[in-house]
Enzyme design. Structure first.
Site, PDB file in Angstrom:
ATOM      1  N   GLU A 285     -18.923  -8.608  10.504  1.00 59.25           N
ATOM      2  CA  GLU A 285     -19.986  -7.950  11.272  1.00 59.25           C
ATOM      3  C   GLU A 285     -20.912  -8.943  11.950  1.00 59.25           C
ATOM      4  O   GLU A 285     -21.344  -8.721  13.091  1.00 59.25           O
ATOM      5  CB  GLU A 285     -20.787  -7.031  10.356  1.00 59.25           C
ATOM      6  CG  GLU A 285     -20.015  -5.843   9.814  1.00 59.25           C
ATOM      7  CD  GLU A 285     -19.257  -6.141   8.531  1.00 59.25           C
ATOM      8  OE1 GLU A 285     -18.628  -5.213   7.991  1.00 59.25           O
ATOM      9  OE2 GLU A 285     -19.301  -7.302   8.075  1.00 59.25           O
TER      10      GLU A 285
ATOM     11  N   ARG B 287     -25.338  -5.649   7.636  1.00 59.68           N
ATOM     12  CA  ARG B 287     -24.802  -6.961   7.276  1.00 59.68           C
ATOM     13  C   ARG B 287     -24.997  -7.982   8.397  1.00 59.68           C
ATOM     14  O   ARG B 287     -24.750  -9.168   8.204  1.00 59.68           O
ATOM     15  CB  ARG B 287     -23.319  -6.841   6.931  1.00 59.68           C
ATOM     16  CG  ARG B 287     -23.007  -5.756   5.914  1.00 59.68           C
ATOM     17  CD  ARG B 287     -21.581  -5.804   5.436  1.00 59.68           C
ATOM     18  NE  ARG B 287     -21.453  -6.680   4.283  1.00 59.68           N
ATOM     19  CZ  ARG B 287     -20.288  -6.983   3.711  1.00 59.68           C
ATOM     20  NH1 ARG B 287     -19.168  -6.520   4.211  1.00 59.68           N
ATOM     21  NH2 ARG B 287     -20.259  -7.769   2.652  1.00 59.68           N
TER      22      ARG B 287
ATOM     23  N   LYS C 284       0.837  -1.196   0.000  1.00 58.58           N
ATOM     24  CA  LYS C 284       0.000   0.000   0.000  1.00 58.58           C
ATOM     25  C   LYS C 284       0.873   1.247   0.000  1.00 58.58           C
ATOM     26  O   LYS C 284       1.899   1.304   0.677  1.00 58.58           O
ATOM     27  CB  LYS C 284      -0.912   0.023   1.237  1.00 58.58           C
ATOM     28  CG  LYS C 284      -2.262  -0.621   1.012  1.00 58.58           C
ATOM     29  CD  LYS C 284      -3.219  -0.287   2.125  1.00 58.58           C
ATOM     30  CE  LYS C 284      -4.618  -0.746   1.800  1.00 58.58           C
ATOM     31  NZ  LYS C 284      -5.601  -0.358   2.829  1.00 58.58           N
TER      32      LYS C 284
END
Length: 619
Positions: free
Chosen positions: A368, A396, A283
């Site tokens: 979640e 979710r 990244k």
């Protein structure tokens, strides 16, 4: 005579077909120019940054090898798709990124034929790409379908459900794991540790080098050791894991080596059945500040490329900061408190809590559903869990919310951030529905603080209750009210009148109270801060209905099934008939843009509320 400067390669690219016309030797130059364009563009508009810098070479290689848009590229989450947008005809619009009427920050089917699937939430790419591959098979269409997923998203159960299904179907599908050991917050969990230790191959290289030195003097022993090493490696490497799902595993390879990427993808394109390619990237690649701090540079505001990010003093704390401070203060008072987040430590304001109370802080990864049921299990045996979660991500885990928490009436506090419109991230991240989907659940209490102090006190109120509770608050700062250091439990199900007026009563819920007060001043209307959506202050509703000729409900939630609907239900139960105007978010997905502009478009700023009431009075 001075020769004109050569035209940059990037300027010659209008579509991926132009990329495919390049000589392979030109691709590294294209990557350099694309990365420089990204730094310049995002520094001016803000947006997702480090993840996009890390996906430059992969994006170029994919469009170079595959016949897009006929071949389908499905990006997971979409944080890494700015290079994709630039190469697919949208370079000239990058200055509008995440602005009203401009480019969306995520892939969006309506925006381009190259955006094959709309995303914004994690771990959906494999399932979607599998569906596209099967659709092509059933229709006899020759096309390749590719899912590009990060190692953070790979920790979610949905990704493995799709892998399991894909392997059983033996459909032509390529899954590319972009392994940078980082999602938004650092990745966590046993699976991530497994990837980290084994996927890069460096561990095996070190072992092999050491064993060769020790055993090199005895060739028979060395050969035996090599066989043993191959056997152990076969049991432990990711090839075993993914081949058990029915995939042909390839990699890991350097995700910044264009030669290796193009060669590997070209070979895979000829293969049949489920293929799994593991690449390793970094990244922030090419911009040292982002490489060194990918968390801070994940999503950025405007910044100077030379200076990097600079901290800006904010006179008003955000609601997220209010929550983070409350969490630490509450934890100091009650050792039963634990904090849970599904991979959003920074976004949910839990950095200090994680540092000060590491044994009571749980980042469960992008999971979640697990977060909610884990909290339920803790609550069963005397712990007081606080689940910090964005409104859009709580969707979710709806079954777990109903079945595992509310049905059993367990004392779990849901601190729901990003309620209402979120601005630049758009409809995939907007918390437009939580009041509607929460208030219909038995045992749930739903609270809507109107300012910073109410947020702190309602969080405390929720924590004191022996029931499932939700406190929802918006992104960003409030009206600037300084929260009280001392805790005060508010009466459950009771609102307060903020202004007394005549004829019109505005019943406001949460973040819109300040706008309602301004409209109330202009109209000489009564304004009530309702505080609770469930239980609703029915006595206050009854009193206001009897003293006014028009009731107006205002909420930053969809109108259907929201707080205004709760008021209408109460009036019906009371057998009271009074004209009522419901104001809230429309029955549509509100696109990305500046939050203030979007609220004005929805008629939820002071001027919009006043105008809607005057229009109703004129009828």
């Amino acid at each position: 005579m001075t020769l004109p400067a050569p035209t940059p390669l990037l300027d010659t690219i209008q579509t991926p077909a132009d990329v495919r016309q390049l000589d392979r030797k030109q691709l590294p130059q294209l990557a350099t120019e694309l990365r420089a364009f990204l730094v310049d563009s995002v520094s001016q508009t803000g947006g997702h940054f480090a993840s996009n810098l890390g996906s430059v070479e992969l994006t170029i290689a994919l469009h170079y090898v595959f016949d897009t848009p006929n071949d389908r590229l499905v990006w997971d989450v979409g944080h890494q798709t700015y290079p994709h947008k630039i190469l697919t005809g949208r370079r000239d619009k990058m200055h509008t990124m995440r602005m009203k009427g401009g480019l969306a920050g995520f892939p969006k089917r309506e925006e381009s034929d190259y955006d094959t699937f709309g995303v914004g939430h994690s771990s959906t790419s494999i399932a979607a790409a599998l569906g596209m591959a099967e659709a092509a098979r059933q229709q006899g269409i020759q096309r390749k379908c590719v899912a590009i997923i990060g190692d953070g998203s790979m920790t979610a159960g949905m990704a493995f459900e799709a892998l399991n299904n894909a392997g059983a179907m033996e459909t032509d599908l390529l899954v590319i794991l972009n392994d940078n050991d980082m999602s938004i917050s650092p990745n966590v969990g046993a699976l991530n540790h497994y990837f980290t230790k084994l996927m890069s191959g460096r561990f095996y290289a070190a072992v092999k080098e050491g064993s060769n030195k020790v055993l090199g003097i005895a060739p028979p022993l060395q050969k035996l050791a090599q066989r043993a090493e191959e056997h152990v490696k076969g049991m432990m490497t990711p090839s075993t894991l993914f081949e058990e799902f029915g995939f042909n595993y390839l990699g890991p390879i350097d995700g910044h080596d264009l030669t290796s990427l193009v060669d590997t993808l070209s070979n895979i394109r000829k293969l049949k059945g489920p293929q799994f390619l593991h690449i390793v990237t970094k990244k922030g690649r090419g911009y040292k500040l982002a490489e060194n701090d990918p968390i801070s540079y994940h999503g950025v505001a405007q910044f100077s490329p030379d200076k990097g990010l600079t901290s800006k003093a904010n006179s008003k704390p955000t609601y997220t900061q209010i929550f983070g401070d409350w969490l630490c203060d509450m934890a100091a008072q009650d050792p039963r408190l634990v904090g849970i987040t599904p991979a959003m430590r920074e976004g949910s304001g839990m950095v200090r809590f994680a540092r000060d109370y590491p044994d009571r802080y749980f980042d469960v990864g992008i999971a979640e559903q697990h977060a909610v049921t884990f909290a339920a299990g803790l609550a069963c045996d005397g712990i007081k869990p606080v689940v910090a979660i964005y409104s859009t991500f709580l969707q979710r885990a709806y079954d777990q919310l109903i079945h595992d928490v509310a049905l059993q009436n367990l004392p779990v506090v849901f601190a729901i951030d990003r309620a209402g419109l979120v601005g630049a991230d758009g409809p995939t991240h907007a918390g437009a529905f939580d009041l509607s989907f929460l208030r219909c659940i038995p045992n749930m209490l739903v609270m809507t603080p109107s300012d910073e102090n109410e947020c702190r006190q309602l969080l405390y109120t929720a924590f004191t209750l022996d029931a499932p509770t939700a406190v929802r608050y918006p992104r960003g700062s409030g009206s600037g009210v300084k929260p009280d250091a001392a805790f005060t439990a508010f009466p459950v199900g009771k609102g307060v009148c903020r202004r007394e007026g005549e004829k019109i009563a505005i019943l406001a819920f949460g973040s819109v109270v300040s706008a309602a007060l301004l409209a109330g001043e202009a109209l000489n209307a009564t304004v009530a801060d309702m505080r609770f959506v469930k239980p609703l202050d029915v006595a206050l509703v009854q009193d206001l209905a009897r003293r006014h000729t028009l009731l107006v409900t205002v909420e930053e939630n969809v109108v259907m099934g929201g707080a205004g609907s709760a008021v209408l239900e109460a009036l019906s139960a009371l057998n009271l008939t009074v004209p009522t105007l419901q104001l809230g978010l429309p029955d549509t997905y509100v696109e990305h843009g500046d939050p203030a502009l979007l609220l004005a478009d929805c008629g939820l700023d002071a001027a919009g509320i006043e105008a809607a009431i005057r229009a109703r009075l004129a009828v």
